[in-house]
Enzyme design. Sequence first.
Site, PDB file in Angstrom:
ATOM      1  N   LYS A 230      49.411  15.034  38.626  1.00  0.00           N
ATOM      2  CA  LYS A 230      50.201  15.230  37.199  1.00  0.00           C
ATOM      3  C   LYS A 230      51.515  14.603  37.307  1.00  0.00           C
ATOM      4  O   LYS A 230      52.036  14.824  38.293  1.00  0.00           O
ATOM      5  CB  LYS A 230      50.251  16.928  37.265  1.00  0.00           C
TER       6      LYS A 230
ATOM      7  N   ASN B 282      43.622  26.697  30.686  1.00  0.00           N
ATOM      8  CA  ASN B 282      44.417  26.828  32.036  1.00  0.00           C
ATOM      9  C   ASN B 282      43.643  27.855  33.033  1.00  0.00           C
ATOM     10  O   ASN B 282      44.092  28.213  34.208  1.00  0.00           O
ATOM     11  CB  ASN B 282      45.827  27.307  31.686  1.00  0.00           C
TER      12      ASN B 282
ATOM     13  N   ASP C 193      48.109  24.714  35.817  1.00  0.00           N
ATOM     14  CA  ASP C 193      49.375  24.599  34.750  1.00  0.00           C
ATOM     15  C   ASP C 193      50.243  25.693  34.968  1.00  0.00           C
ATOM     16  O   ASP C 193      50.399  26.342  34.083  1.00  0.00           O
ATOM     17  CB  ASP C 193      48.834  24.451  33.544  1.00  0.00           C
TER      18      ASP C 193
ATOM     19  N   ASP D  34      51.602  30.287  30.658  1.00  0.00           N
ATOM     20  CA  ASP D  34      50.956  29.454  29.396  1.00  0.00           C
ATOM     21  C   ASP D  34      49.641  30.007  29.648  1.00  0.00           C
ATOM     22  O   ASP D  34      48.629  29.249  29.829  1.00  0.00           O
ATOM     23  CB  ASP D  34      51.245  28.096  29.798  1.00  0.00           C
TER      24      ASP D  34
END
Length: 261
Positions: free
Chosen positions: A37, A184, A197, A179
């Site tokens: 990432k 996710n 995430d 989130d």
Amino acid sequence: MNQPNKIKEIIGGIPYSIDTIGMSNAKVICFEDMVLKIEKQQEESDNEHIMMSWISDKLPVPRVLCFEKHNGINYLLMSRIKGKMSCSSELLENPMHLVKLLADGLKMLWGVDISKCPFNNSIDNKLRQAEFRVRNNLCDMEDAEPTTYGAEGFESPEKLLQWLKENKPDEELVFSHGDYCLPNIIIKDDKINGFIDLGRSGIADKYQDIALCYRSLQHNYDGKYGGKVYEGFDASILFEELNIVPDWNKIKYFILLDELF
């Protein structure tokens, strides 16, 4: 690809693909058993590897393999969680079962002891981050819900931030993903196999995750992201599975707060 040497030593010339499903501004490079990432250095991306390491013995999350900063960019190399995103068509075709899995995931998060959690993401801290984003014109009004801005909503992100400051609800603090949206949550063998995430994870109100899960369910079933429209789906079955009476004021608040991120 141009990465720091420590990252290059691990990934070498391994074949990869680029993830295009996530909604974040990060570039996500997927290998068979790893994920890289890459995103601009900021509080959220600085926080992710710390939270993943802290939560690794408490919840199924990716294992941090290497973390490097270079020229204002964060590079997070982690293990890859096997399974399907909970927004896969196979799972969406069985909404009752999918919602049960998502409710199970929320309960897993809430079962974590937060007494030594390294990051506090409660409302005051979220508002501090939101104020920075508003002042630096980082809020995307085009990507907001249709009623957030304009004739039916707020004049600007500044006005929304002011309303959020003036209408803070009481908090019931738990461990929060931050989130909790369908992409996710990873499902394998008919159970949750991992959470990904995690840059916004930490201590927060229960409704931080309930509200975003509810919104994510609505939009994955109404075709907002370009997929199939599932007629007759009612996202409120989430509350039945959690055995709660929904606090609609909190749901509204946390969805509006998320508009600034």
